[in-house]
Design a protein around this motif. Structure first.
Motif, PDB file in Angstrom:
ATOM      1  N   PHE A  32      33.591   5.872 -40.635  1.00  0.00           N
ATOM      2  CA  PHE A  32      34.261   6.302 -41.872  1.00  0.00           C
ATOM      3  C   PHE A  32      35.299   5.265 -42.307  1.00  0.00           C
ATOM      4  O   PHE A  32      35.361   4.869 -43.473  1.00  0.00           O
ATOM      5  CB  PHE A  32      34.919   7.663 -41.657  1.00  0.00           C
ATOM      6  N   ALA A  33      36.127   4.813 -41.353  1.00  0.00           N
ATOM      7  CA  ALA A  33      37.196   3.866 -41.673  1.00  0.00           C
ATOM      8  C   ALA A  33      36.646   2.536 -42.163  1.00  0.00           C
ATOM      9  O   ALA A  33      37.157   1.945 -43.123  1.00  0.00           O
ATOM     10  CB  ALA A  33      38.078   3.647 -40.440  1.00  0.00           C
ATOM     11  N   ILE A  34      35.582   2.059 -41.520  1.00  0.00           N
ATOM     12  CA  ILE A  34      34.992   0.773 -41.904  1.00  0.00           C
ATOM     13  C   ILE A  34      34.334   0.871 -43.283  1.00  0.00           C
ATOM     14  O   ILE A  34      34.525   0.011 -44.146  1.00  0.00           O
ATOM     15  CB  ILE A  34      33.977   0.309 -40.834  1.00  0.00           C
ATOM     16  N   VAL A  35      33.580   1.959 -43.502  1.00  0.00           N
ATOM     17  CA  VAL A  35      32.923   2.160 -44.801  1.00  0.00           C
ATOM     18  C   VAL A  35      33.963   2.300 -45.915  1.00  0.00           C
ATOM     19  O   VAL A  35      33.817   1.753 -47.008  1.00  0.00           O
ATOM     20  CB  VAL A  35      31.982   3.388 -44.761  1.00  0.00           C
ATOM     21  N   ALA A  36      35.051   3.048 -45.624  1.00  0.00           N
ATOM     22  CA  ALA A  36      36.125   3.216 -46.612  1.00  0.00           C
ATOM     23  C   ALA A  36      36.764   1.878 -46.951  1.00  0.00           C
ATOM     24  O   ALA A  36      37.037   1.577 -48.123  1.00  0.00           O
ATOM     25  CB  ALA A  36      37.180   4.190 -46.091  1.00  0.00           C
TER      26      ALA A  36
ATOM     27  N   THR B  60      44.042   9.356 -44.142  1.00  0.00           N
ATOM     28  CA  THR B  60      42.732   8.843 -43.738  1.00  0.00           C
ATOM     29  C   THR B  60      42.930   7.604 -42.862  1.00  0.00           C
ATOM     30  O   THR B  60      43.994   6.977 -42.910  1.00  0.00           O
ATOM     31  CB  THR B  60      41.894   8.473 -44.971  1.00  0.00           C
ATOM     32  N   PRO B  61      41.924   7.256 -42.047  1.00  0.00           N
ATOM     33  CA  PRO B  61      42.091   6.107 -41.144  1.00  0.00           C
ATOM     34  C   PRO B  61      42.101   4.787 -41.907  1.00  0.00           C
ATOM     35  O   PRO B  61      41.096   4.086 -41.978  1.00  0.00           O
ATOM     36  CB  PRO B  61      40.883   6.227 -40.203  1.00  0.00           C
ATOM     37  N   SER B  62      43.234   4.466 -42.504  1.00  0.00           N
ATOM     38  CA  SER B  62      43.358   3.230 -43.277  1.00  0.00           C
ATOM     39  C   SER B  62      44.762   2.677 -43.089  1.00  0.00           C
ATOM     40  O   SER B  62      45.419   2.941 -42.072  1.00  0.00           O
ATOM     41  CB  SER B  62      43.057   3.495 -44.760  1.00  0.00           C
ATOM     42  N   TYR B  63      45.266   1.922 -44.071  1.00  0.00           N
ATOM     43  CA  TYR B  63      46.529   1.202 -43.890  1.00  0.00           C
ATOM     44  C   TYR B  63      47.731   2.115 -43.708  1.00  0.00           C
ATOM     45  O   TYR B  63      48.668   1.792 -42.981  1.00  0.00           O
ATOM     46  CB  TYR B  63      46.762   0.229 -45.053  1.00  0.00           C
ATOM     47  N   ASP B  64      47.714   3.304 -44.344  1.00  0.00           N
ATOM     48  CA  ASP B  64      48.827   4.232 -44.218  1.00  0.00           C
ATOM     49  C   ASP B  64      48.992   4.669 -42.761  1.00  0.00           C
ATOM     50  O   ASP B  64      50.098   4.691 -42.208  1.00  0.00           O
ATOM     51  CB  ASP B  64      48.564   5.445 -45.123  1.00  0.00           C
TER      52      ASP B  64
ATOM     53  N   SER C 120      51.109   9.784 -30.154  1.00  0.00           N
ATOM     54  CA  SER C 120      49.895   9.423 -29.419  1.00  0.00           C
ATOM     55  C   SER C 120      49.987   8.035 -28.784  1.00  0.00           C
ATOM     56  O   SER C 120      49.343   7.752 -27.786  1.00  0.00           O
ATOM     57  CB  SER C 120      48.689   9.461 -30.357  1.00  0.00           C
ATOM     58  N   ASN C 121      50.760   7.130 -29.417  1.00  0.00           N
ATOM     59  CA  ASN C 121      50.997   5.790 -28.879  1.00  0.00           C
ATOM     60  C   ASN C 121      49.708   4.981 -28.719  1.00  0.00           C
ATOM     61  O   ASN C 121      49.499   4.299 -27.720  1.00  0.00           O
ATOM     62  CB  ASN C 121      51.727   5.890 -27.525  1.00  0.00           C
ATOM     63  N   ILE C 122      48.821   5.058 -29.707  1.00  0.00           N
ATOM     64  CA  ILE C 122      47.565   4.308 -29.661  1.00  0.00           C
ATOM     65  C   ILE C 122      47.464   3.366 -30.875  1.00  0.00           C
ATOM     66  O   ILE C 122      48.432   3.200 -31.615  1.00  0.00           O
ATOM     67  CB  ILE C 122      46.329   5.252 -29.582  1.00  0.00           C
ATOM     68  N   MET C 123      46.276   2.750 -31.076  1.00  0.00           N
ATOM     69  CA  MET C 123      46.163   1.665 -32.062  1.00  0.00           C
ATOM     70  C   MET C 123      45.489   2.069 -33.369  1.00  0.00           C
ATOM     71  O   MET C 123      45.844   1.559 -34.424  1.00  0.00           O
ATOM     72  CB  MET C 123      45.407   0.484 -31.457  1.00  0.00           C
ATOM     73  N   THR C 124      44.494   2.976 -33.317  1.00  0.00           N
ATOM     74  CA  THR C 124      43.755   3.329 -34.528  1.00  0.00           C
ATOM     75  C   THR C 124      43.542   4.839 -34.596  1.00  0.00           C
ATOM     76  O   THR C 124      43.707   5.555 -33.611  1.00  0.00           O
ATOM     77  CB  THR C 124      42.366   2.657 -34.557  1.00  0.00           C
ATOM     78  N   GLY C 125      43.126   5.288 -35.782  1.00  0.00           N
ATOM     79  CA  GLY C 125      42.879   6.707 -35.980  1.00  0.00           C
ATOM     80  C   GLY C 125      41.735   7.238 -35.136  1.00  0.00           C
ATOM     81  O   GLY C 125      41.787   8.375 -34.648  1.00  0.00           O
ATOM     82  N   SER C 126      40.696   6.435 -34.936  1.00  0.00           N
ATOM     83  CA  SER C 126      39.581   6.917 -34.124  1.00  0.00           C
ATOM     84  C   SER C 126      39.927   6.910 -32.639  1.00  0.00           C
ATOM     85  O   SER C 126      39.461   7.756 -31.869  1.00  0.00           O
ATOM     86  CB  SER C 126      38.313   6.106 -34.389  1.00  0.00           C
TER      87      SER C 126
END
Length: 625
Positions: A129-133, A284-288, A100-106
């Motif tokens: 979701f990512a911020i709350v997580a 999930t949209p986090s460090y991984d 996808s070559n983008i920056m974040t999961g969202s």
């Protein structure tokens, strides 16, 4: 605590701060540089960093407790998360995500559903979701590191004004460590996070080897085998758990009966069901996810994910097994003498062993290693969470044309804001366990269905994703509320019965409601624009039900071929799970001196590694850069 141990811990903290701040200048070139390292960090550093981020203190303490009580087959409890989502990422998801070559999961979600109202709804819910997580995990770490350090360190750090206690000792310790970690993470972004996590990984490995070495030479196989039984060493299981401990340790058998995992076959069946869908749903949209997006190329993303598995499990389980061997020989007599033995006793095995049964020097290194484990996981979330706040909310909807310097300043503010919110939530959390339940059930429980469908079904659209995520999160949150209020319901009522069901057995209900929300949201709204679907499918090429999109692409380009590798990928995942499991049981069998089983585990590791060389690695090498 001996002065040598204190000196080791202080030296570690100073070195970490120095490294983190020293590399921070590289983060000032823009958001991509700050949050993804400019896609210029080598895959093996990212792999070490990713493995380091997964080596957390609270999880390690939990694994020590379950290995002590349940024996070798306890590694299957890790499937509850499930740990083998890392295998699915390694085999195919890392490649799909990195293309996808983008920056974040969202931001990635917009490439799947487009940038219309439906796409933005799905984009927004992932960002939230990512911020709350991230906030939830920071609260989890705030609770965990405070409790851990208070047990280990001898100083009373409570902050008083007269008779008023502003911060108790746990909160003071947590605030100090969080402040130090936040300094280098906020200043240096991904470069500082990766540099310090590589350093922290090295320290954790050294600590694990030293503890394992001490346990190996200080305690004989006769001492160990006088405590554990044949069933304790048995990796296989039936529908129901057998008697794990001999008669003189009946209190441990009674504890197993009270823990709720006696029907082990049903538990494993449910973890396999959850694990399959949760693993295909992707990270999930986090460090991984940020590590995957930070790699230089698609090929590097696959290498990094495979390397993460390789470097994480053997060192981590050497440490865990070493602690458990010491606990089995030294702590078992006093635990059996306690008539009110409970699961809480298992949670403090790790700090008890460190406090009273590890030699000077090794104790300091082990504490530095566990502190490194906390700081690496914490810094990973502090880097990942604000990326969504800045890139996916502030930049997209408020200031799309600002300068790089402006976005970096906003990123610093966002990082501090996320940390402050996490700390505030940590102050009001009842326990680590309540936070763990909230994260694993309410947050991640509602994530699975919609994120599974996004890969495999062309008709699934942005509104389906939004309502699938939202309905899953709502019902999972209700389950969490029931669990935390189980003492308030009348015995025999439906609410009482539901509140006493283990969270894993309620997963099909959460999954089903989320699926229903996904289907209703999809069918009551128009499909995603065909051009968006064609661009996504041509770039990512997932397998699944994409036939209408495939036919249009095939008509435009007769050379275009669909992904026929579902069964190949599933075979690799099955082999990968065995490969991963062998890396867990190998150090356990080695540490308890069951050499025949250790050799079998080593042979299994060798065979599965050889197979994956041909079925996975050779295929990855052919991926164009």
């Amino acid at each position: 605590m001996n002065v040598i141990d204190v000196a080791i811990i202080v030296a570690y903290i100073i070195l970490t701060l120095f490294v983190g701040i020293w590399v921070s200048k590289k983060a000032s070139q823009g958001l991509k540089s700050y949050f993804l390292g400019g896609n210029n960090i080598k895959w093996y550093y990212l792999g070490l960093s990713n493995g380091s981020g997964m080596f957390d203190v609270s999880g390690t303490a939990w694994m020590v407790g379950i290995l002590f009580l349940y024996g070798v087959k306890s590694f299957m409890f890790m499937w509850l998360w499930p740990i083998w989502n890392q295998i699915f990422v390694m085999m195919f998801l890392a490649v799909w995500i990195r293309r996808s070559n983008i920056m974040t999961g969202s931001e990635w979600i917009l490439t799947r559903f487009g940038d219309d109202r439906a796409g933005r709804a799905s984009h927004s819910i992932v960002a939230v979701f990512a911020i709350v997580a991230a906030v939830g995990f920071i609260a989890y770490f705030f609770e965990g590191v405070g409790k851990f350090l208070t047990i280990i360190l001898p100083w009373d750090m409570a902050l008083h004004i007269g008779s008023l206690v502003l911060l108790n000792s746990e909160q003071s310790y947590a605030m100090i460590i969080i402040f130090l970690t936040t300094i280098y993470t906020v200043k240096g972004g991904m470069f500082s996070v990766v540099a310090t996590e590589v350093l922290q990984y090295i320290i954790m490995v050294i600590a694990g080897i030293l503890v394992a070495g001490y346990a190996f030479f200080a305690f004989s196989d006769v001492e160990i085998n006088s405590v554990i039984s044949t069933e304790w060493k048995n990796v296989f299981f039936g529908w129901e758990l057998g008697t794990h401990w001999d008669k003189e340790f009946q209190a441990f058998n009674d504890l197993i009966d009270s823990e709720g995992y006696k029907m082990f076959g049903a538990l494993i069946g449910m973890t396999l069901f959850k694990g399959f869908f949760a693993s295909i749903a992707g990270p999930t949209p986090s460090y991984d996810l940020q590590r995957i997006l930070s790699t230089r190329t698609v090929k590097d993303a696959a290498y990094m994910s495979g390397f993460t598995n390789l470097v994480l499990f053997i060192p981590r389980y050497l440490l865990i097994s070493g602690i458990v061997v010491i606990a089995l020989v030294v702590l078992t007599p006093e635990m059996i003498a306690n008539p009110a033995l409970s699961g809480a006793e298992l949670e403090v095995l790790l700090p008890k062993v460190i406090n009273f049964h590890v030699p000077v020097g090794i104790k300091g290194l082990l504490l530095a290693g566990l502190l490194a484990a906390f700081m690496s996981t914490f810094s990973a979330f502090v880097n990942a969470g604000p990326a969504y706040l800045v890139n996916d909310i502030y930049k997209k909807y408020f200031r799309p044309e600002a300068s790089h310097k402006h976005y970096i300043k906003v990123s610093h503010i966002a990082s501090f804001l996320v940390v402050i919110l996490g700390v505030i939530m940590g102050f009001f959390a009842d326990s680590i366990n309540s936070l763990t339940l909230w994260i694993t059930s309410a947050l991640f429980g509602g994530y699975v269905a919609a994120n599974f469908l996004k890969w495999i079904w062309w008709r699934f659209n942005g509104w389906g994703y939004f309502w699938g995520m939202l309905s899953g999160l709502i019902v999972a949150s209700l389950q969490f509320v029931l669990d935390n209020n189980k003492g308030n319901f009348m015995e025999g009522s439906l609410l009482y019965d539901l509140s006493h069901v283990h969270a894993i057995y309620l997963f099909p209900i959460i999954f089903g409601v989320s699926m229903l929300g996904s289907f209703l949201g999809t069918y009551f709204s128009p499909p995603t624009d065909k051009e968006v679907l064609k661009a996504f499918y041509k770039n990512v090429k997932p397998w699944g039900w994409w036939n209408p999109v495939y036919k249009e692409l095939k008509a435009e380009d007769p050379s275009f071929e669909k992904n026929h590798e579902f069964w190949w990928d599933m075979m690799n995942c099955a082999i990968g799970i065995i490969w991963q499991s062998s890396m867990i049981v190998l150090p356990i069998y080695f540490m308890i001196r069951d050499y025949p089983k250790a050799i079998i585990a080593l042979i299994v590791f060798g065979i599965t590694t050889s197979i994956l060389k041909f079925t996975w690695l050779d295929k990855v090498r052919k991926i164009p850069n």
